[in-house]
Design a protein around this motif. Structure first.
Motif, PDB file in Angstrom:
ATOM      1  N   GLY A  76     -13.422 -67.740  73.229  1.00  0.00           N
ATOM      2  CA  GLY A  76     -12.445 -68.762  72.901  1.00  0.00           C
ATOM      3  C   GLY A  76     -13.144 -70.026  72.437  1.00  0.00           C
ATOM      4  N   ALA A  77     -12.492 -70.772  71.557  1.00  0.00           N
ATOM      5  CA  ALA A  77     -13.014 -72.081  71.174  1.00  0.00           C
ATOM      6  C   ALA A  77     -12.845 -73.044  72.349  1.00  0.00           C
ATOM      7  CB  ALA A  77     -12.270 -72.599  69.947  1.00  0.00           C
ATOM      8  N   SER A  78     -13.366 -74.259  72.206  1.00  0.00           N
ATOM      9  CA  SER A  78     -13.231 -75.256  73.269  1.00  0.00           C
ATOM     10  C   SER A  78     -12.039 -76.149  72.992  1.00  0.00           C
ATOM     11  CB  SER A  78     -14.501 -76.116  73.368  1.00  0.00           C
ATOM     12  OG  SER A  78     -15.582 -75.345  73.817  1.00  0.00           O
ATOM     13  N   LEU A  79     -11.049 -76.113  73.862  1.00  0.00           N
ATOM     14  CA  LEU A  79      -9.924 -77.036  73.742  1.00  0.00           C
ATOM     15  C   LEU A  79     -10.448 -78.471  73.703  1.00  0.00           C
ATOM     16  CD1 LEU A  79      -7.568 -75.431  76.391  1.00  0.00           C
ATOM     17  CD2 LEU A  79      -6.999 -75.686  73.961  1.00  0.00           C
ATOM     18  N   PRO A  80      -9.900 -79.324  72.857  1.00  0.00           N
ATOM     19  CA  PRO A  80     -10.391 -80.704  72.784  1.00  0.00           C
ATOM     20  C   PRO A  80     -10.445 -81.397  74.142  1.00  0.00           C
ATOM     21  CG  PRO A  80      -8.932 -80.269  70.946  1.00  0.00           C
ATOM     22  CD  PRO A  80      -8.875 -79.056  71.831  1.00  0.00           C
ATOM     23  N   VAL A  81      -9.410 -81.241  74.952  1.00  0.00           N
ATOM     24  CA  VAL A  81      -9.401 -81.929  76.244  1.00  0.00           C
ATOM     25  C   VAL A  81     -10.474 -81.363  77.171  1.00  0.00           C
ATOM     26  CG1 VAL A  81      -7.665 -80.442  77.348  1.00  0.00           C
ATOM     27  CG2 VAL A  81      -7.924 -82.829  78.066  1.00  0.00           C
ATOM     28  N   ALA A  82     -10.732 -80.056  77.090  1.00  0.00           N
ATOM     29  CA  ALA A  82     -11.763 -79.453  77.931  1.00  0.00           C
ATOM     30  C   ALA A  82     -13.150 -79.909  77.490  1.00  0.00           C
ATOM     31  CB  ALA A  82     -11.664 -77.930  77.887  1.00  0.00           C
ATOM     32  N   ALA A  83     -13.363 -79.985  76.159  1.00  0.00           N
ATOM     33  CA  ALA A  83     -14.649 -80.477  75.654  1.00  0.00           C
ATOM     34  C   ALA A  83     -14.850 -81.940  76.019  1.00  0.00           C
ATOM     35  CB  ALA A  83     -14.701 -80.290  74.140  1.00  0.00           C
ATOM     36  N   ALA A  84     -13.781 -82.726  75.921  1.00  0.00           N
ATOM     37  CA  ALA A  84     -13.879 -84.147  76.270  1.00  0.00           C
ATOM     38  C   ALA A  84     -14.167 -84.327  77.751  1.00  0.00           C
ATOM     39  CB  ALA A  84     -12.591 -84.865  75.883  1.00  0.00           C
ATOM     40  N   ALA A  85     -13.517 -83.526  78.588  1.00  0.00           N
ATOM     41  CA  ALA A  85     -13.757 -83.601  80.032  1.00  0.00           C
ATOM     42  C   ALA A  85     -15.190 -83.214  80.361  1.00  0.00           C
ATOM     43  CB  ALA A  85     -12.778 -82.693  80.772  1.00  0.00           C
ATOM     44  N   ASP A  86     -15.721 -82.238  79.629  1.00  0.00           N
ATOM     45  CA  ASP A  86     -17.103 -81.818  79.838  1.00  0.00           C
ATOM     46  C   ASP A  86     -18.065 -82.955  79.489  1.00  0.00           C
ATOM     47  OD1 ASP A  86     -18.740 -79.755  80.762  1.00  0.00           O
ATOM     48  OD2 ASP A  86     -19.144 -79.001  78.754  1.00  0.00           O
ATOM     49  N   ARG A  87     -17.788 -83.678  78.423  1.00  0.00           N
ATOM     50  CA  ARG A  87     -18.639 -84.810  78.043  1.00  0.00           C
ATOM     51  C   ARG A  87     -18.587 -85.917  79.090  1.00  0.00           C
ATOM     52  NH1 ARG A  87     -18.196 -85.816  71.488  1.00  0.00           N
ATOM     53  NH2 ARG A  87     -18.099 -83.623  70.879  1.00  0.00           N
ATOM     54  N   LEU A  88     -17.388 -86.166  79.604  1.00  0.00           N
ATOM     55  CA  LEU A  88     -17.260 -87.206  80.621  1.00  0.00           C
ATOM     56  C   LEU A  88     -17.993 -86.807  81.895  1.00  0.00           C
ATOM     57  CD1 LEU A  88     -16.074 -89.888  81.522  1.00  0.00           C
ATOM     58  CD2 LEU A  88     -13.934 -88.706  82.064  1.00  0.00           C
ATOM     59  N   ALA A  89     -17.833 -85.534  82.290  1.00  0.00           N
ATOM     60  CA  ALA A  89     -18.527 -85.056  83.488  1.00  0.00           C
ATOM     61  C   ALA A  89     -20.040 -85.088  83.300  1.00  0.00           C
ATOM     62  CB  ALA A  89     -18.063 -83.634  83.829  1.00  0.00           C
ATOM     63  N   LEU A  90     -20.493 -84.868  82.064  1.00  0.00           N
ATOM     64  CA  LEU A  90     -21.924 -84.941  81.784  1.00  0.00           C
ATOM     65  C   LEU A  90     -22.437 -86.369  81.988  1.00  0.00           C
ATOM     66  CD1 LEU A  90     -24.493 -83.541  80.733  1.00  0.00           C
ATOM     67  CD2 LEU A  90     -23.762 -84.109  78.412  1.00  0.00           C
ATOM     68  N   ALA A  91     -21.618 -87.344  81.606  1.00  0.00           N
ATOM     69  CA  ALA A  91     -22.008 -88.739  81.826  1.00  0.00           C
ATOM     70  C   ALA A  91     -22.087 -89.057  83.315  1.00  0.00           C
ATOM     71  CB  ALA A  91     -21.027 -89.678  81.132  1.00  0.00           C
ATOM     72  N   TRP A  92     -21.202 -88.453  84.091  1.00  0.00           N
ATOM     73  CA  TRP A  92     -21.249 -88.664  85.550  1.00  0.00           C
ATOM     74  C   TRP A  92     -22.510 -88.046  86.138  1.00  0.00           C
ATOM     75  CZ3 TRP A  92     -15.665 -86.650  86.947  1.00  0.00           C
ATOM     76  CH2 TRP A  92     -14.705 -87.545  86.435  1.00  0.00           C
ATOM     77  N   ASP A  93     -22.920 -86.879  85.590  1.00  0.00           N
ATOM     78  CA  ASP A  93     -24.137 -86.177  86.021  1.00  0.00           C
ATOM     79  C   ASP A  93     -24.172 -85.977  87.532  1.00  0.00           C
ATOM     80  OD1 ASP A  93     -26.511 -84.834  85.677  1.00  0.00           O
ATOM     81  OD2 ASP A  93     -27.741 -86.641  85.776  1.00  0.00           O
ATOM     82  N   GLN A  94     -23.104 -85.380  88.046  1.00  0.00           N
ATOM     83  CA  GLN A  94     -23.003 -85.143  89.479  1.00  0.00           C
ATOM     84  C   GLN A  94     -23.667 -83.832  89.886  1.00  0.00           C
ATOM     85  OE1 GLN A  94     -20.526 -87.528  91.617  1.00  0.00           O
ATOM     86  NE2 GLN A  94     -21.894 -88.368  90.060  1.00  0.00           N
ATOM     87  N   CYS A  95     -24.265 -83.814  91.058  1.00  0.00           N
ATOM     88  CA  CYS A  95     -24.651 -82.555  91.676  1.00  0.00           C
ATOM     89  C   CYS A  95     -23.415 -82.063  92.421  1.00  0.00           C
ATOM     90  CB  CYS A  95     -25.818 -82.751  92.639  1.00  0.00           C
ATOM     91  SG  CYS A  95     -26.262 -81.227  93.507  1.00  0.00           S
ATOM     92  N   ALA A  96     -22.680 -81.182  91.780  1.00  0.00           N
ATOM     93  CA  ALA A  96     -21.342 -80.814  92.266  1.00  0.00           C
ATOM     94  C   ALA A  96     -21.414 -79.732  93.337  1.00  0.00           C
ATOM     95  CB  ALA A  96     -20.485 -80.367  91.099  1.00  0.00           C
ATOM     96  N   SER A  97     -22.098 -80.031  94.417  1.00  0.00           N
ATOM     97  CA  SER A  97     -22.286 -79.062  95.489  1.00  0.00           C
ATOM     98  C   SER A  97     -21.194 -79.139  96.550  1.00  0.00           C
ATOM     99  CB  SER A  97     -23.652 -79.270  96.157  1.00  0.00           C
ATOM    100  OG  SER A  97     -24.690 -79.034  95.240  1.00  0.00           O
ATOM    101  N   SER A  98     -20.777 -80.356  96.858  1.00  0.00           N
ATOM    102  CA  SER A  98     -19.824 -80.531  97.951  1.00  0.00           C
ATOM    103  C   SER A  98     -19.131 -81.876  97.814  1.00  0.00           C
ATOM    104  CB  SER A  98     -20.555 -80.479  99.301  1.00  0.00           C
ATOM    105  OG  SER A  98     -21.412 -81.606  99.432  1.00  0.00           O
ATOM    106  N   ALA A  99     -18.195 -82.136  98.703  1.00  0.00           N
ATOM    107  CA  ALA A  99     -17.497 -83.421  98.717  1.00  0.00           C
ATOM    108  C   ALA A  99     -18.450 -84.560  99.058  1.00  0.00           C
ATOM    109  CB  ALA A  99     -16.343 -83.378  99.717  1.00  0.00           C
ATOM    110  N   ASP A 100     -19.504 -84.262  99.792  1.00  0.00           N
ATOM    111  CA  ASP A 100     -20.462 -85.305 100.152  1.00  0.00           C
ATOM    112  C   ASP A 100     -21.273 -85.770  98.946  1.00  0.00           C
ATOM    113  OD1 ASP A 100     -19.706 -85.246 102.818  1.00  0.00           O
ATOM    114  OD2 ASP A 100     -21.140 -83.655 103.290  1.00  0.00           O
ATOM    115  N   SER A 101     -21.700 -84.831  98.109  1.00  0.00           N
ATOM    116  CA  SER A 101     -22.541 -85.194  96.967  1.00  0.00           C
ATOM    117  C   SER A 101     -21.734 -85.619  95.749  1.00  0.00           C
ATOM    118  CB  SER A 101     -23.464 -84.035  96.596  1.00  0.00           C
ATOM    119  OG  SER A 101     -22.710 -82.881  96.278  1.00  0.00           O
ATOM    120  N   ALA A 102     -20.482 -85.172  95.662  1.00  0.00           N
ATOM    121  CA  ALA A 102     -19.660 -85.491  94.487  1.00  0.00           C
ATOM    122  C   ALA A 102     -18.182 -85.445  94.881  1.00  0.00           C
ATOM    123  CB  ALA A 102     -19.948 -84.507  93.361  1.00  0.00           C
ATOM    124  N   PRO A 103     -17.692 -86.451  95.599  1.00  0.00           N
ATOM    125  CA  PRO A 103     -16.306 -86.404  96.092  1.00  0.00           C
ATOM    126  C   PRO A 103     -15.264 -86.287  94.989  1.00  0.00           C
ATOM    127  CG  PRO A 103     -17.309 -88.567  96.467  1.00  0.00           C
ATOM    128  CD  PRO A 103     -18.400 -87.649  96.078  1.00  0.00           C
TER     129      PRO A 103
END
Length: 449
Positions: free
Chosen positions: A79-106
Motif C-alpha cells: 500500500g502507498a502511505s496515506l498522507p496523514v500516516a506519513a505526516a504522523a511518521d515525520r512528527l514522531a521522527l522529530a520526537w525521536d522517542q524510545c517507545a518502549s513503555s509509558a515511562d520512556s515515552a508517555p
C-alpha cells in the motif's frame, strides 16, 4: 547550515519527491541504477557537509527509488502511505522517542494503546487481546509462534522461559502447503526445521482441505491463512479452528493483508470464524496504507505473548502491556503512531471503502484481461489477480515487457509449478485511470507476449 535549516531542506526534497508521485516511473531506469556507483565512496577522515550528504542522497539514491508509493505499482501487496500516516511518521521522527513503555515515552504509549483498541475493534477480534506493533509480518509471526510454543509447553508443565528447549517435549507445526515465505522464515529462526513442519493439503484455490488435515493434538500449532499471497483466498476457519481446539492445539492466522477483509461487511464473510483463533498477524504497511515498517502481532492471551517477549530489567521495568514486553525490540520506534493516525482519520467507513474499492478494481482487471485472452487463474475473492499468458514462455515475456515499460510494475510468481504473474491492488492512490492504463498496456502486449 543549522539543524532547522537542514530539516527544512530535507522537507523540500521530500515535498518535491511527493509532488511527482503521479508521474514517477514505476521502476527506476537502468541509467539511474548505474548512477548508484556514485555512492561507492571511501570514508573520509574529516567528513562532508551535512547539506552535500543530503543532496547526494536525494539526487542519486532518490532517482533510483521504486515508486511503490505511487498509483501504478501492483507488486507485493504494497500500500502507498496515506498522507496523514506519513505526516504522523515525520512528527514522531522529530520526537525521536524510545517507545518502549509509558515511562520512556508517555505520549507515544497513549497513542499506541488507543491504536491497539481501534485495531481490535475494526478487525472484530477479542477485546482483551494484546496488540504488539512490530516491524513486519515476519517478526510479528515469529512472536506469535514463539508465544504459541511456550504456552503449549506450559500447559503440559514445561517452563520454556527458564528451561528452554533442551529436553523439552516436542511441539509440532502444521501449515498450508502454500504457506507464505515469512512463516517459513519465522519457523526456521525458531528452530523447527522446515523438513519437520507438516504441510496440509490445499484445494485448487490454495485453501486447506479440512478432510485432509493432518492429526492434531495438544502439542500442535496450526497456522492458517487469511489471504493466500497468490490467489487471495482464505482457509475455511470455522471447521479448521474447531478441529484444532477440540484437539487442544493452538491456532495462529497469518493475515498480513487478508485480515483487513473484516473491516467491511461486504467481504467479512471470507473470515467467518477467524476470531476464534489464538493469535493473528497483519500489516499496516499493506492495506492500512501506513509507511514502512508497520505490522501487528495480536494474541488472545496477553500473558502468553508477554511470557516470551518480556524484557523488564532492574533499570527498566514496565507494565505488562508495554510494547517492549510484547515485541521483539527493547528499544523501538513508535510504529503504532501511524496506525493510530490512519484509523483516526479514515474511521471505519474509510477503511472499508478502501478495501472494497480494491476488490472492485481487482474484479474489473480480471474481467478485462479474461476478455483480452489472458488466463485468470483465481476467483478474485479479494484484491489479488493471478494471471497467465498463452503459455509459460509468453507469460515470462509479458512480465519482462511490463517491467521494462517503466509505466506500471508487477511481479512474476509460480502457481501450481508453472509461471504466472500477480497483480495486487492495495494503494489508496490507484484510481480508475491507473487501472485503465494497466489494462491498456497488457492488451497492447497481448496474451502471447
Amino acid at each position: 547550515m543549522n539543524e532547522l535549516e537542514l530539516l527544512q531542506q530535507a522537507d523540500q526534497f521530500a515535498r518535491a519527491y511527493t509532488a511527482l508521485t503521479e508521474y514517477r516511473p514505476s521502476y527506476p531506469s537502468e541509467e539511474s541504477i548505474r548512477d548508484l556507483d556514485r555512492l561507492n565512496e571511501q570514508l573520509t577522515q574529516t567528513g562532508h557537509s551535512a547539506l552535500s550528504t543530503l543532496e547526494l542522497m536525494n539526487t542519486v539514491a532518490g532517482s533510483a527509488t521504486v515508486a511503490s508509493n505511487g498509483p501504478r505499482y501492483f507488486g507485493f501487496v504494497l500500500g502507498a502511505s496515506l498522507p496523514v500516516a506519513a505526516a504522523a511518521d515525520r512528527l514522531a521522527l522529530a520526537w525521536d522517542q524510545c517507545a518502549s513503555s509509558a515511562d520512556s515515552a508517555p505520549g507515544v504509549h497513549a497513542l499506541e494503546t488507543q491504536a491497539a483498541k481501534w485495531v481490535l475493534e475494526i478487525l472484530k477480534l477479542p477485546e482483551q487481546s494484546a496488540v504488539a506493533f512490530g516491524t513486519s509480518a515476519t517478526a510479528c509471526g515469529l512472536s506469535c509462534i514463539a508465544a504459541a510454543r511456550a504456552e503449549l509447553l506450559a500447559r503440559i508443565g514445561w517452563n520454556y522461559v527458564e528451561e528452554g528447549l533442551v529436553g523439552a517435549p516436542d511441539i509440532r507445526v502444521v501449515v498450508s502447503d502454500v504457506a507464505h515465505v515469512t512463516i517459513k522464515k519465522a519457523l526456521q529462526i525458531l528452530g523447527f526445521g522446515w523438513n519437520n513442519v507438516i504441510k496440509a493439503k490445499t484445494d485448487e484455490f490454495g485453501r486447506i482441505v479440512p478432510e485432509s488435515l493432518p492429526d492434531l493434538d495438544d502439542q500442535t500449532i496450526l497456522i492458517l491463512q487469511a489471504g493466500e499471497v497468490n490467489t487471495g483466498e482464505f482457509d475455511p476457519f470455522d471447521p479448521l479452528i474447531r478441529m484444532a481446539h477440540d484437539a487442544g492445539a493452538w491456532v495462529h492466522v497469518d493475515g498480513a493483508f487478508g485480515l483487513w477483509a473484516r473491516s467491511t461487511s461486504r467481504l467479512s464473510h471470507l473470515t467467518n470464524g477467524i476470531d476464534a483463533a489464538d493469535s493473528w498477524t497483519t500489516d499496516g504497511h499493506k492495506w492500512l496504507n501506513t509507511p514502512y515498517d508497520s505490522a501487528m502481532a495480536i494474541c488472545r492471551d496477553p500473558q502468553a505473548l508477554a511470557r516470551v517477549m518480556n524484557s523488564d530489567a532492574v533499570y527498566s521495568s514496565a507494565s505488562a502491556d508495554s510494547q517492549k514486553n510484547l515485541t521483539l525490540e527493547f528499544s523501538r520506534k513508535a510504529r503504532g503512531v501511524t496506525v493510530w493516525a490512519a484509523l483516526r482519520t479514515l474511521g471505519r467507513d474509510g477503511v472499508a471503502r478502501m478495501v472494497e474499492q480494491h476488490h472492485v478494481q481487482a474484479r474489473f482487471v480480471a474481467e478485462r484481461l479474461t476478455a483480452a485472452g489472458f488466463e485468470v487463474l483465481n476467483r478474485v475473492v479479494l484484491n489479488q489477480v493471478l494471471v497467465r499468458g498463452f503459455d509459460d514462455v509468453a507469460t515470462q515475456r509479458i512480465v519482462a515487457a511490463v517491467q521494462a515499460s517503466g509505466r506500471v510494475w508487477f511481479g512474476a510468481t509460480v502457481w501450481k509449478a508453472r509461471p504466472a504473474f500477480r497483480i495486487s491492488l492495495s494503494s489508496f492512490r490507484t484510481k480508475e485511470r491507473h487501472i485503465l492504463e494497466l489494462i491498456d498496456i497488457l492488451e497492447a502486449i497481448g496474451p502471447r507476449g
